[in-house]
Design a protein around this motif. Structure first.
Motif, PDB file in Angstrom:
ATOM      1  N   LEU A 104      -5.783  10.438  -7.063  1.00  0.00           N
ATOM      2  CA  LEU A 104      -4.679   9.514  -6.848  1.00  0.00           C
ATOM      3  C   LEU A 104      -3.798   9.366  -8.079  1.00  0.00           C
ATOM      4  CD1 LEU A 104      -6.245   6.793  -4.577  1.00  0.00           C
ATOM      5  CD2 LEU A 104      -4.090   7.998  -4.174  1.00  0.00           C
TER       6      LEU A 104
ATOM      7  N   ASN B 226     -10.070   5.119  -1.542  1.00  0.00           N
ATOM      8  CA  ASN B 226     -10.151   5.959  -0.345  1.00  0.00           C
ATOM      9  C   ASN B 226      -9.752   7.413  -0.578  1.00  0.00           C
ATOM     10  OD1 ASN B 226     -10.927   3.664   1.037  1.00  0.00           O
ATOM     11  ND2 ASN B 226      -8.891   3.266   1.867  1.00  0.00           N
TER      12      ASN B 226
ATOM     13  N   ASP C  67      -3.481   4.429  -1.838  1.00  0.00           N
ATOM     14  CA  ASP C  67      -4.508   4.807  -0.873  1.00  0.00           C
ATOM     15  C   ASP C  67      -4.496   6.320  -0.701  1.00  0.00           C
ATOM     16  OD1 ASP C  67      -5.701   5.403   1.819  1.00  0.00           O
ATOM     17  OD2 ASP C  67      -5.915   3.229   1.876  1.00  0.00           O
ATOM     18  N   GLY C  68      -5.678   6.941  -0.826  1.00  0.00           N
ATOM     19  CA  GLY C  68      -5.769   8.395  -0.788  1.00  0.00           C
ATOM     20  C   GLY C  68      -6.023   8.987   0.577  1.00  0.00           C
ATOM     21  N   GLU C  69      -5.828   8.209   1.606  1.00  0.00           N
ATOM     22  CA  GLU C  69      -6.143   8.677   2.961  1.00  0.00           C
ATOM     23  C   GLU C  69      -5.406   9.959   3.321  1.00  0.00           C
ATOM     24  OE1 GLU C  69      -6.154   6.829   7.492  1.00  0.00           O
ATOM     25  OE2 GLU C  69      -4.932   5.899   5.930  1.00  0.00           O
ATOM     26  N   ASN C  70      -4.183  10.131   2.848  1.00  0.00           N
ATOM     27  CA  ASN C  70      -3.371  11.286   3.241  1.00  0.00           C
ATOM     28  C   ASN C  70      -3.249  12.348   2.154  1.00  0.00           C
ATOM     29  OD1 ASN C  70      -2.845  10.018   5.700  1.00  0.00           O
ATOM     30  ND2 ASN C  70      -1.018   8.988   4.882  1.00  0.00           N
TER      31      ASN C  70
ATOM     32  N   THR D 249       0.847  -1.191   0.000  1.00  0.00           N
ATOM     33  CA  THR D 249       0.000   0.000   0.000  1.00  0.00           C
ATOM     34  C   THR D 249       0.881   1.239   0.000  1.00  0.00           C
ATOM     35  OG1 THR D 249      -1.787  -1.144   1.158  1.00  0.00           O
ATOM     36  CG2 THR D 249      -1.777   1.264   1.259  1.00  0.00           C
ATOM     37  N   TYR D 250       0.625   2.122  -0.947  1.00  0.00           N
ATOM     38  CA  TYR D 250       1.386   3.353  -1.106  1.00  0.00           C
ATOM     39  C   TYR D 250       0.451   4.524  -0.835  1.00  0.00           C
ATOM     40  CZ  TYR D 250       4.711   0.282  -3.475  1.00  0.00           C
ATOM     41  OH  TYR D 250       5.576  -0.726  -3.779  1.00  0.00           O
ATOM     42  N   LYS D 251       0.768   5.310   0.170  1.00  0.00           N
ATOM     43  CA  LYS D 251      -0.093   6.438   0.527  1.00  0.00           C
ATOM     44  C   LYS D 251       0.455   7.710  -0.114  1.00  0.00           C
ATOM     45  CE  LYS D 251      -2.218   4.362   4.528  1.00  0.00           C
ATOM     46  NZ  LYS D 251      -2.689   4.520   5.930  1.00  0.00           N
ATOM     47  N   GLU D 252       0.452   7.679  -1.443  1.00  0.00           N
ATOM     48  CA  GLU D 252       0.917   8.813  -2.233  1.00  0.00           C
ATOM     49  C   GLU D 252       0.231   8.748  -3.588  1.00  0.00           C
ATOM     50  OE1 GLU D 252       4.790   8.636  -4.069  1.00  0.00           O
ATOM     51  OE2 GLU D 252       5.083   6.554  -3.411  1.00  0.00           O
TER      52      GLU D 252
END
Length: 444
Positions: free
Chosen positions: A114, A132, A101-104, A71-74
Motif C-alpha cells: 500500500l 487489507n 485499503d488494499g482490496e483492489n 477510504t482510498y482504494k489505491e
C-alpha cells in the motif's frame, strides 16, 4: 496550495527532453486530497485532488500532502524526494481517519504494497491506516509499507497497519518492510500500531540489508503469527556484501504481545516467533520494551554460519509470560552463526517458558561467547528453569549480580553446558557466576 507562478511546459528540442513545470511553490506548500475532490482541481483545501497518486505526482520538496477522511482504494507510491530541510510529508488532515485499503491492489514485481517508497529521501508518512492486503499466491509478498533502494531520512509515524495476510503456507508478508538494497541511513519507525497479520515466513516490522542508523521506537505490535521486530543481515539483500547488515540503531519503548508462530502453517506448530529478533545485526540498543505472551521475548544471533549478532545491548526490558523463553542468544543448531560481545543488563524476566518447553528465562544456544549477563532479575515459569544451556560451545561469558527468585517451595533448575543443576551453589561454580549473584525468596 500556494501558487507563485503559472503552469508552464518547456520543450528542449535539442536534447529531446520534455520538462513539465506545473508551478513554483512557496517553501511551505500544502496539497489536499479528498474522496469527493477532482484531479482537475488545484489541490487546495477548497478544491482538493481526488487521488493520492495525483498528489504524489505534484508533491515536491517542502510539500505536505494533507489527506482528508475516507477510504482510498489505491496505493501511495512516492514519486519524488524531499531535501534535508524540506521533506515531503503525507499525513491525515487534522487527525481525520484516513484509510488506504488494499482490496483492489495489483501485484508489481511479485509485491503487493500500500506504500511503495523506492530510492526516495526525506519522506514522512504520518497518521494513516493501511489495511487489507492479502494473497493466496506463494510468489506474491504482501506488505503494508515497503521502503527499498537507497532511501534515507525516512519517518513512518503514528500509522496503523492491519490485515496484511498471506494465506499460502510458503508465502511472505510484512506489516512494515525496509530493504536496504543500497545504502540507507536515518530510518525511523515511530509510534505505529501493527496488528492482525498473517506473515508466512516473514515479519511484522523488518529492517534488512544495508541500513546504518535507525530507530524503531514506541510501536505496538500485536496479534501476528510471526516475528514482531526483525533486524537482519547477510541475506544477500544489499548490493554491497560488506555492508549487508542492519546496524547502529535503537529498539526501545515498544510493546509486543501475542506474536506466535504456533498457528502459522509454515511452522507446523512450533513456538518460534520472537517479539524482537536480531538476526546478524550489529551495534543495536534494545531498551525499555515490554514483551509478553509471545513465543520468545528477545532473540539475538545469526542464522548464517560464521556470522554473529554482536554488540547488542539489551537493557531495562520487561519480558514476561512468553511461551518458549524470555531471551535467547546463539544459533539454534550447529549450522548457524552465534552471539558475541553482547550485554544483557537490568532486565526483568518473569514466568517465561509458559509452555514448559525447556527454554527457561534465558536460553543460551550454539556459539555464545564474550557476553555479559548481569544485574538481571529472573523468576522461573512452569519448567522451573532459570537458565537453559544445552550446547557446550559457551565460553568466556560473564554472569554477575543477577537475582534468581524462588517461589514457594519450587526448586529452581539451571542447565549449563548440558549439565543440570538443582543447587544454586553448584551452578555458580560451574558457570563462573560471581558471588554477588543471589538466589532468594520472591518478593510478595
Amino acid at each position: 496550495m500556494k501558487r507563485m507562478g503559472l503552469f508552464m511546459i518547456a520543450v528542449c528540442a535539442a536534447a529531446g527532453v520534455l520538462f513539465a513545470v506545473y508551478s513554483f511553490y512557496s517553501t511551505d506548500q500544502a496539497i489536499y486530497v479528498a474522496v469527493d475532490g477532482s484531479d482537475r482541481n488545484e489541490g487546495t483545501l477548497e478544491r482538493p485532488f481526488q487521488t493520492i497518486a495525483k498528489a504524489s505526482a505534484e508533491a515536491e520538496a517542502g510539500t505536505t500532502v494533507y489527506i482528508r477522511e475516507g477510504t482510498y482504494k489505491e496505493p501511495l507510491v512516492v514519486q519524488h524526494s524531499g531535501t534535508e530541510h524540506k521533506p515531503i510529508t503525507f499525513q491525515a488532515y487534522e487527525e481525520e481517519e484516513v484509510i488506504l485499503d488494499g482490496e483492489n491492489l495489483n501485484a508489481a514485481d511479485g509485491n503487493l504494497a500500500l506504500v511503495v517508497l523506492e530510492g526516495k529521501n526525506d519522506i514522512n508518512i504520518e497518521g494513516l491506516t493501511f489495511k487489507n492486503v492479502t494473497t493466496g499466491i506463494m510468489d506474491e509478498t504482501v506488505m503494508g509499507i515497503f521502503i527499498t533502494g537507497s532511501s534515507s531520512h525516512i519517518t513512518v509515524k503514528n500509522n496503523t497497519v492491519q490485515g496484511i495476510k498471506t494465506w499460502h503456507k510458503e508465502g511472505n508478508g510484512h506489516g512494515i518492510a525496509v530493504y536496504g538494497t543500497d545504502s540507507m541511513k536515518d530510518i525511523n519507525i515511530i509510534d505505529n500500531i501493527v496488528e492482525d497479520l498473517k506473515l508466512g515466513t516473514s515479519e511484522s516490522i523488518v529492517l534488512n540489508g544495508d541500513i546504518d542508523g535507525f530507530a524503531v521506537d514506541g510501536n505496538t505490535i500485536q496479534y501476528s503469527d510471526n516475528i514482531g521486530i526483525d533486524l537482519i543481515g547477510y541475506e544477500g539483500v544489499a548490493n554491497n556484501p560488506a555492508a549487508d547488515y542492519v546496524r547502529n540503531g535503537t529498539v526501545q519503548n515498544n510493546t509486543v504481545h501475542h506474536v506466535s508462530s504456533f498457528t502459522n502453517p509454515a511452522y507446523d506448530g512450533e513456538y518460534s516467533a520472537a517479539a524482537i529478533y536480531v538476526d546478524g545485526g550489529k551495534d543495536i540498543l534494545i531498551k525499555k520494551n515490554e514483551l509478553y505472551e509471545n513465543d520468545i521475548g528477545i532473540e539475538a544471533t545469526s542464522e548464517h554460519a560464521g556470522k554473529y549478532a554482536e554488540n547488542i545491548q539489551m537493557t531495562d526490558n520487561l519480558i514476561s509470560n512468553n511461551f518458549y523463553t524470555g531471551i535467547a542468544i546463539g544459533g539454534y543448531d550447529e549450522e548457524r552463526g552465534g552471539t558475541r560481545n553482547t550485554l544483557m543488563m537490568n532486565n526483568t524476566l518473569y514466568h517465561n517458558d509458559m509452555k514448559d518447553l525447556d527454554g527457561g528465562q534465558l536460553l543460551l544456544q550454539y556459539n555464545v561467547h564474550d557476553n555479559e549477563i548481569k544485574e538481571n532479575k529472573f523468576t522461573a515459569g512452569p519448567s522451573r528453569i532459570f537458565i537453559a544451556n544445552f550446547f557446550r560451545e559457551n565460553r568466556d561469558n560473564y554472569l554477575g549480580e543477577n537475582m534468581y527468585y524462588r517461589e514457594q517451595d519450587k526448586k529452581g533448575i539451571w542447565i549449563w553446558k548440558d549439565e543440570e543443576y538443582n543447587s544454586f551453589s553448584a551452578f555458580k561454580k560451574a558457570s563462573g557466576s560471581d558471588e554477588t549473584s543471589q538466589y532468594v525468596d520472591a518478593e510478595k
